[in-house]
Motif scaffolding. Structure first.
Motif, PDB file in Angstrom:
ATOM      1  N   GLN A  22      83.167  84.198  69.644  1.00  0.00           N
ATOM      2  CA  GLN A  22      82.189  83.144  69.843  1.00  0.00           C
ATOM      3  C   GLN A  22      82.259  82.629  71.276  1.00  0.00           C
ATOM      4  O   GLN A  22      83.319  82.588  71.896  1.00  0.00           O
ATOM      5  N   SER A  70      75.941  75.917  73.123  1.00  0.00           N
ATOM      6  CA  SER A  70      75.972  77.215  72.444  1.00  0.00           C
ATOM      7  C   SER A  70      75.845  78.385  73.409  1.00  0.00           C
ATOM      8  O   SER A  70      76.337  79.479  73.143  1.00  0.00           O
ATOM      9  N   ARG A 124      77.698  90.110  73.341  1.00  0.00           N
ATOM     10  CA  ARG A 124      77.808  88.733  72.851  1.00  0.00           C
ATOM     11  C   ARG A 124      77.130  87.766  73.823  1.00  0.00           C
ATOM     12  O   ARG A 124      76.480  86.797  73.400  1.00  0.00           O
TER      13      ARG A 124
END
Length: 264
Positions: A147, A122, A87
């Motif tokens: 996330q 982000s 990730r």
């Protein structure tokens, strides 16, 4: 033959760190409910440990306990071992792609500043590690959905799994259990787990304690880091000497209902 007994140690890490105690924030389960364990799903679990016997009533062997710690409200431990690294790499690749697109797109300064702020948000922040948190090196902070988290002060991040660092107390001092940490190819336990053999020849209820290390995300000198926090909780074992009901026949201890062998 020894029987494998599993004890799940589920910790509400966020609440435990806030209150600085595992009391009321730990939920214990085992696979011996049908054999007499009580208080499943609470911090007051009493694990039933029944002696193993041969047909003549003599003790057959020790039982084996395995402890598996998990975090409540975090990324499930069943995801691939390299999930956090994957990730983090994806977030970096997406940020680089957005930067490349931004460099090739003419825009006003205000639009550029907003785009850069969005990219910075982000990509998240890579947590700095110390000698005590080297196992968490290279990881970014994620939430429970996987996330990347940019606002670390909101407390919405996923915590690393709790780590049992020691098992001690009455049961160990009285030589009822012999705990040790073992290596394992099991990726769910990250290659390590605590296990113990149990002396079932001495009936009674014995208390043991677990020293559990949690990790708290804090900021030091402008860098985010996982700070180890060591807390302690306890549980109990109830060892019985009487043989239990035969799970195959529903009767007392005896031979299994296997038809005698026939020979030609």
């Amino acid at each position: 033959m020894a029987q494998q007994l599993a004890i799940i140690v589920l910790v509400d890490v966020g609440s435990a760190l806030e209150s600085r105690t595992l009391t009321g924030n730990t939920y214990l389960f085992d696979n011996m409910k049908l054999q007499g364990s009580v208080n499943q799903g609470t911090g007051e679990l009493v694990t039933a440990v029944n002696g193993a016997y041969w047909s003549d009533g003599s003790q057959a062997g020790e039982q084996v306990l395995n402890w598996l710690p998990y975090s409540l409200g975090s990324i499930p431990p069943t995801v691939p071992r390299g999930y956090h690294t994957t990730r983090a790499r994806q977030a970096d690749q997406e940020a680089l792609a957005e930067l490349a697109a931004l460099a090739n797109r003419p825009s006003a300064n205000g639009d550029t500043d907003a785009a850069l702020a969005r990219i910075q948000k982000s990509v998240g922040t890579r947590v700095r590690t110390t000698a005590r948190t080297r196992a968490l090196s290279g990881q970014k902070v994620l939430d429970v959905t996987g996330q990347v988290v940019s606002d670390h002060g909101q407390g919405a991040h996923s915590y690393p799994a709790p780590v049992i660092t020691d098992i001690f107390g009455e049961a160990v001092d009285e030589k009822i259990i012999y705990p040790a940490e073992y290596g394992s190819p099991d990726l769910v336990t990250d290659g390590w787990y605590w296990s113990a053999t149990v002396d079932t020849s001495r009936p009674g209820t014995y208390v043991y304690k677990m020293r559990i290390q949690l990790h708290e995300l804090i900021q030091r000198a402008g860098d985010w880091t996982w700070e180890p926090v060591n807390l302690t909780c306890e549980s109990k074992l109830r060892i019985t000497s009487q043989p239990r009901r035969n799970g195959f026949t529903g009767a007392g201890v005896g031979y299994l209902p296997i038809a005698p062998a026939t020979f030609a």
